[in-house]
Design a protein around this motif. Structure first.
Motif, PDB file in Angstrom:
ATOM      1  N   LYS A 131       0.845  -1.205   0.000  1.00 47.69           N
ATOM      2  CA  LYS A 131       0.000   0.000   0.000  1.00 47.69           C
ATOM      3  C   LYS A 131       0.872   1.243   0.000  1.00 47.69           C
ATOM      4  O   LYS A 131       0.595   2.209  -0.714  1.00 47.69           O
ATOM      5  CB  LYS A 131      -0.930  -0.002   1.216  1.00 47.69           C
ATOM      6  N   LYS A 132       1.937   1.223   0.784  1.00 48.54           N
ATOM      7  CA  LYS A 132       2.820   2.389   0.858  1.00 48.54           C
ATOM      8  C   LYS A 132       3.484   2.606  -0.498  1.00 48.54           C
ATOM      9  O   LYS A 132       3.598   3.744  -0.977  1.00 48.54           O
ATOM     10  CB  LYS A 132       3.873   2.178   1.941  1.00 48.54           C
ATOM     11  N   GLU A 133       3.920   1.525  -1.134  1.00 46.20           N
ATOM     12  CA  GLU A 133       4.539   1.636  -2.459  1.00 46.20           C
ATOM     13  C   GLU A 133       3.536   2.186  -3.468  1.00 46.20           C
ATOM     14  O   GLU A 133       3.880   3.015  -4.306  1.00 46.20           O
ATOM     15  CB  GLU A 133       5.044   0.268  -2.925  1.00 46.20           C
ATOM     16  N   MET A 134       2.281   1.696  -3.367  1.00 47.03           N
ATOM     17  CA  MET A 134       1.252   2.180  -4.281  1.00 47.03           C
ATOM     18  C   MET A 134       1.014   3.679  -4.075  1.00 47.03           C
ATOM     19  O   MET A 134       0.861   4.446  -5.037  1.00 47.03           O
ATOM     20  CB  MET A 134      -0.061   1.400  -4.079  1.00 47.03           C
ATOM     21  N   VAL A 135       0.989   4.117  -2.825  1.00 43.87           N
ATOM     22  CA  VAL A 135       0.786   5.546  -2.523  1.00 43.87           C
ATOM     23  C   VAL A 135       1.939   6.351  -3.093  1.00 43.87           C
ATOM     24  O   VAL A 135       1.750   7.406  -3.726  1.00 43.87           O
ATOM     25  CB  VAL A 135       0.636   5.758  -1.002  1.00 43.87           C
ATOM     26  N   ASP A 136       3.161   5.857  -2.880  1.00 43.93           N
ATOM     27  CA  ASP A 136       4.327   6.588  -3.376  1.00 43.93           C
ATOM     28  C   ASP A 136       4.308   6.676  -4.901  1.00 43.93           C
ATOM     29  O   ASP A 136       4.592   7.728  -5.490  1.00 43.93           O
ATOM     30  CB  ASP A 136       5.623   5.912  -2.906  1.00 43.93           C
ATOM     31  N   ILE A 137       3.957   5.564  -5.564  1.00 41.67           N
ATOM     32  CA  ILE A 137       3.901   5.565  -7.029  1.00 41.67           C
ATOM     33  C   ILE A 137       2.801   6.511  -7.504  1.00 41.67           C
ATOM     34  O   ILE A 137       2.977   7.288  -8.461  1.00 41.67           O
ATOM     35  CB  ILE A 137       3.695   4.138  -7.567  1.00 41.67           C
ATOM     36  N   ALA A 138       1.633   6.466  -6.840  1.00 37.79           N
ATOM     37  CA  ALA A 138       0.520   7.340  -7.229  1.00 37.79           C
ATOM     38  C   ALA A 138       0.904   8.793  -7.028  1.00 37.79           C
ATOM     39  O   ALA A 138       0.552   9.674  -7.840  1.00 37.79           O
ATOM     40  CB  ALA A 138      -0.726   6.988  -6.442  1.00 37.79           C
ATOM     41  N   LEU A 139       1.605   9.111  -5.961  1.00 37.42           N
ATOM     42  CA  LEU A 139       2.025  10.485  -5.707  1.00 37.42           C
ATOM     43  C   LEU A 139       3.002  10.957  -6.779  1.00 37.42           C
ATOM     44  O   LEU A 139       2.909  12.095  -7.276  1.00 37.42           O
ATOM     45  CB  LEU A 139       2.691  10.603  -4.331  1.00 37.42           C
ATOM     46  N   ASP A 140       3.915  10.101  -7.118  1.00 37.42           N
ATOM     47  CA  ASP A 140       4.868  10.472  -8.153  1.00 37.42           C
ATOM     48  C   ASP A 140       4.150  10.698  -9.488  1.00 37.42           C
ATOM     49  O   ASP A 140       4.449  11.667 -10.223  1.00 37.42           O
ATOM     50  CB  ASP A 140       5.934   9.387  -8.313  1.00 37.42           C
ATOM     51  N   ALA A 141       3.200   9.808  -9.802  1.00 37.14           N
ATOM     52  CA  ALA A 141       2.457   9.955 -11.058  1.00 37.14           C
ATOM     53  C   ALA A 141       1.618  11.225 -11.032  1.00 37.14           C
ATOM     54  O   ALA A 141       1.558  11.973 -12.018  1.00 37.14           O
ATOM     55  CB  ALA A 141       1.587   8.730 -11.283  1.00 37.14           C
ATOM     56  N   ASP A 148       2.800  20.802  -9.078  1.00 44.70           N
ATOM     57  CA  ASP A 148       2.942  20.964  -7.622  1.00 44.70           C
ATOM     58  C   ASP A 148       1.808  21.805  -7.059  1.00 44.70           C
ATOM     59  O   ASP A 148       2.016  22.661  -6.207  1.00 44.70           O
ATOM     60  CB  ASP A 148       4.285  21.626  -7.311  1.00 44.70           C
ATOM     61  N   LYS A 149       0.556  21.644  -7.505  1.00 51.84           N
ATOM     62  CA  LYS A 149      -0.563  22.411  -6.980  1.00 51.84           C
ATOM     63  C   LYS A 149      -0.849  22.053  -5.538  1.00 51.84           C
ATOM     64  O   LYS A 149      -1.057  22.929  -4.723  1.00 51.84           O
ATOM     65  CB  LYS A 149      -1.833  22.166  -7.794  1.00 51.84           C
ATOM     66  N   ASN A 150      -0.956  20.831  -5.262  1.00 54.12           N
ATOM     67  CA  ASN A 150      -1.266  20.383  -3.888  1.00 54.12           C
ATOM     68  C   ASN A 150       0.037  20.079  -3.183  1.00 54.12           C
ATOM     69  O   ASN A 150       1.038  19.752  -3.791  1.00 54.12           O
ATOM     70  CB  ASN A 150      -2.133  19.132  -3.900  1.00 54.12           C
ATOM     71  N   THR A 151      -0.061  20.081  -1.937  1.00 50.61           N
ATOM     72  CA  THR A 151       1.136  19.736  -1.181  1.00 50.61           C
ATOM     73  C   THR A 151       1.262  18.235  -1.137  1.00 50.61           C
ATOM     74  O   THR A 151       0.274  17.498  -1.249  1.00 50.61           O
ATOM     75  CB  THR A 151       1.052  20.300   0.244  1.00 50.61           C
ATOM     76  N   ASP A 152       2.476  17.810  -0.947  1.00 51.88           N
ATOM     77  CA  ASP A 152       2.710  16.361  -0.913  1.00 51.88           C
ATOM     78  C   ASP A 152       1.950  15.693   0.231  1.00 51.88           C
ATOM     79  O   ASP A 152       1.455  14.583   0.082  1.00 51.88           O
ATOM     80  CB  ASP A 152       4.218  16.087  -0.743  1.00 51.88           C
ATOM     81  N   GLU A 153       1.848  16.360   1.333  1.00 52.50           N
ATOM     82  CA  GLU A 153       1.185  15.758   2.505  1.00 52.50           C
ATOM     83  C   GLU A 153      -0.294  15.568   2.234  1.00 52.50           C
ATOM     84  O   GLU A 153      -0.863  14.525   2.579  1.00 52.50           O
ATOM     85  CB  GLU A 153       1.409  16.635   3.732  1.00 52.50           C
ATOM     86  N   MET A 154      -0.950  16.504   1.618  1.00 48.62           N
ATOM     87  CA  MET A 154      -2.381  16.382   1.332  1.00 48.62           C
ATOM     88  C   MET A 154      -2.610  15.265   0.318  1.00 48.62           C
ATOM     89  O   MET A 154      -3.553  14.494   0.442  1.00 48.62           O
ATOM     90  CB  MET A 154      -2.925  17.702   0.779  1.00 48.62           C
ATOM     91  N   ASP A 155      -1.769  15.215  -0.675  1.00 49.52           N
ATOM     92  CA  ASP A 155      -1.896  14.160  -1.675  1.00 49.52           C
ATOM     93  C   ASP A 155      -1.709  12.777  -1.046  1.00 49.52           C
ATOM     94  O   ASP A 155      -2.424  11.833  -1.356  1.00 49.52           O
ATOM     95  CB  ASP A 155      -0.868  14.374  -2.792  1.00 49.52           C
ATOM     96  N   ARG A 156      -0.740  12.685  -0.198  1.00 46.69           N
ATOM     97  CA  ARG A 156      -0.456  11.392   0.461  1.00 46.69           C
ATOM     98  C   ARG A 156      -1.681  10.947   1.254  1.00 46.69           C
ATOM     99  O   ARG A 156      -2.081   9.794   1.195  1.00 46.69           O
ATOM    100  CB  ARG A 156       0.768  11.522   1.363  1.00 46.69           C
ATOM    101  N   GLN A 157      -2.299  11.873   1.992  1.00 47.69           N
ATOM    102  CA  GLN A 157      -3.467  11.527   2.811  1.00 47.69           C
ATOM    103  C   GLN A 157      -4.635  11.104   1.927  1.00 47.69           C
ATOM    104  O   GLN A 157      -5.352  10.164   2.227  1.00 47.69           O
ATOM    105  CB  GLN A 157      -3.864  12.697   3.694  1.00 47.69           C
ATOM    106  N   ALA A 158      -4.833  11.771   0.830  1.00 43.83           N
ATOM    107  CA  ALA A 158      -5.945  11.454  -0.072  1.00 43.83           C
ATOM    108  C   ALA A 158      -5.750  10.092  -0.702  1.00 43.83           C
ATOM    109  O   ALA A 158      -6.683   9.286  -0.788  1.00 43.83           O
ATOM    110  CB  ALA A 158      -6.070  12.540  -1.141  1.00 43.83           C
ATOM    111  N   ILE A 159      -4.537   9.818  -1.149  1.00 41.32           N
ATOM    112  CA  ILE A 159      -4.276   8.531  -1.797  1.00 41.32           C
ATOM    113  C   ILE A 159      -4.353   7.401  -0.786  1.00 41.32           C
ATOM    114  O   ILE A 159      -4.915   6.336  -1.067  1.00 41.32           O
ATOM    115  CB  ILE A 159      -2.925   8.569  -2.525  1.00 41.32           C
TER     116      ILE A 159
END
Length: 170
Positions: A131-141, A148-159
């Protein structure tokens, strides 16, 4: 020449025969008067002793037979007791065998449970890692697509909320 009277020599003298018979009668009467009772008593005592010895021998024989029968009974009882002891030992050995096998089964079951728990823990850890790998891959994609509209932290929480199946991220 010597003359021998053969007829006188062949037939005994009557006087001598009578004297010998009288002396024998006197000896018989004297023996009967003085010795007969003691000889008779001695013979009776001897007969009684022989009878007592015979009775004692018979009694000893009977006691020996009783002892023999008693020994047979004791031997039979000892044989039965030893057979019972052997049966008890075999039964106890069987019980101990079952106890050892049950303990081995219990330990094997515990080891199996432990292995299942370890496998389950590794599966959960692997699932979390995926799941963590999937989140990281989704964030990168998403970062490459959106910028860079959203912050990385918000994106991570959403994913993470999406991957976990939560609707709380919206």
């Amino acid at each position: 020449m010597i003359t021998v009277d053969i007829v006188n020599q062949l037939f005994p003298n009557i006087v001598t025969v009578i004297v010998q018979l009288c002396s024998t009668l006197v000896l018989f009467l004297v023996a009967k008067k003085f010795l007969w009772k003691s000889v008779k008593n001695w013979m009776n005592v001897r007969a009684e002793k022989m009878q007592a010895d015979l009775s004692a021998s018979q009694k000893a024989k009977e006691e020996a037979m009783l002892d023999r029968n008693s020994a047979k009974d004791e031997l039979a009882a000892a044989s039965r007791k030893s057979e019972a002891m052997i049966e008890a030992a075999v039964k106890q050995a069987g019980q101990e065998k079952e106890s050892i096998l049950e303990e081995a089964r219990r330990q094997a079951g515990a080891e199996k449970q432990k292995a299942h728990a370890q496998i389950e823990a590794e599966r959960v850890a692997m699932y979390d890692s995926m799941k963590k790998e999937m989140v990281d891959i989704a964030l990168d994609a998403a970062a490459k697509l959106i910028g860079d509209k959203n912050t990385d932290e918000m994106d991570r929480q959403a994913i993470e909320a999406f991957v976990n199946g939560d609707d709380h991220g919206k």
